[in-house]
Write an enzyme that holds these catalytic residues in place. Sequence first.
Site: not given
Ligand code: RFL
Ligand code: PHB
Length: 391
Positions: A72, A200, A292, A296, A384
């Site tokens: 993008h 957005y 989110p 980041k 961004y």
């Molecule tokens: P995770 O993905 O939470 O993985 C941690 C893993 O540890 C396991 N775990 C254990 N394993 C063994 N023993 C234990 N005691 C344990 N406790 C936990 C868990 O089962 C899991 O598998 O952390 P990690 O690897 O640091 O990754 C971080 C990302 O997942 C998170 O920051 C992003 O998803 C945030 N996020 C976004 N980030 C972006 O950069 N761009 C985005 O567009 C974006 N959109 C989002 C998001 C997060 C969202 N939610 C649901 C919070 C959109 C949403 C809606």
């Molecule tokens: C997504 O595609 O899930 C997404 C993209 C941008 C954001 C948050 C989530 O700021």
Amino acid sequence: MRTTVGIIGGGPAGLLLARFLHRAGIDCVVLEARTRAYVERRQRAGMLEQGTVDALREAGAAERLNAEGLVHQGIELRFDRERHHIDFPTLTGRTVTIYAQTEIVKDLVALQLADGPPLLFEAEALGIEKPESASPVVRFLHEGREQTLTCDWVVGADGFHGISRDTFPAAVSRTYERGYPYSWLGILADVAPSCEELIYARGRGGFALHSMRSPHVSRLYLQVPNDSDPEDWPDDRIWDELAARFAIDGDWTLDRGPITAKSVTPMRSFVHEPMRHGRLLLAGDAAHIVPPTGAKGLNLAVSDVRVLARAFAELHRTGSERLLDTYSDTCLERVWQATRFSYDMTKMLHAQPDGDAFENRMQLARLRRITASRHAAAELAANYTGLPLMT
Ligand code: RFL
Ligand code: PHB
């Protein structure tokens, strides 16, 4: 069991670190509490900074990302029924890529199981003993019995609800936190995106985001009150509200399709300092989370891992712990910048539940500034698309 680096958590942070270590000839073991199917299905991020794409390429985990990732050139901001394009290449020389976190996790798991170091599913870490010593021990539950993993180093990549952060003694932990008076209702829908770039929108009824997963699958989010129940949001109500928030003067329609997933996520900023205690290092959501709105979270997890992988590689090559000693400070610089950006984006785009008229004017003034001034737009674009690693 014994290993050099014990990694707790098989999310993007833990799995990517394992790939880097494997390629550097450093042995490690990944313990993941959940099943493979569970971690591969967990719906989350989608927007990757260029630095994140580069890291996945460097780790040899980008074959499918290269083929299927959607590059993008910018994002669209909508407010006051107007649309404004923020062009990243002109402002920063960089682009971003849409590729789902679920797919990154699938790619990393497949590589790890094919030729990587051990990755144990349904292996839940229960505690970390002696993190200050030269041989910390992870106690974990696997195949119905408690086992131990003795390590030279332990990496807590176990997400926000993991156990690693709690191992830090209270006397060394500092936490910083902010809640927000709204959540996001996220949906996945089997319909082609109605836009080429992410939108957005600061609509009358609140914030909405149009993202995507592929040319055939849309991902959309809607600001809702905290503690909202997805059951109170039948499909038609979601589409009507999204259409209202994205509405502009001029031609544009939001295409609708079957909704295949629906969930509500609260928003929070949280930072734990420091990110290292003795031989325990935190990475990703285990140390920090952001709302989110700035996309980041995953990108920060990946930049932590890049810094950490470099530090372990230097230790392995030269015996120097210099980069491990600066790990926490190096990461926190970038973490605080991303925390600030995510906070600002969140505050600028969400409707205040109490309808604060002054705050509304401030939001509009900020948006007007971004769309009127190349400098202001360039500042948004630089954050961004991702600030440089501060090493
Ligand atoms: P995770 O993905 O939470 O993985 C941690 C893993 O540890 C396991 N775990 C254990 N394993 C063994 N023993 C234990 N005691 C344990 N406790 C936990 C868990 O089962 C899991 O598998 O952390 P990690 O690897 O640091 O990754 C971080 C990302 O997942 C998170 O920051 C992003 O998803 C945030 N996020 C976004 N980030 C972006 O950069 N761009 C985005 O567009 C974006 N959109 C989002 C998001 C997060 C969202 N939610 C649901 C919070 C959109 C949403 C809606
Ligand atoms: C997504 O595609 O899930 C997404 C993209 C941008 C954001 C948050 C989530 O700021």
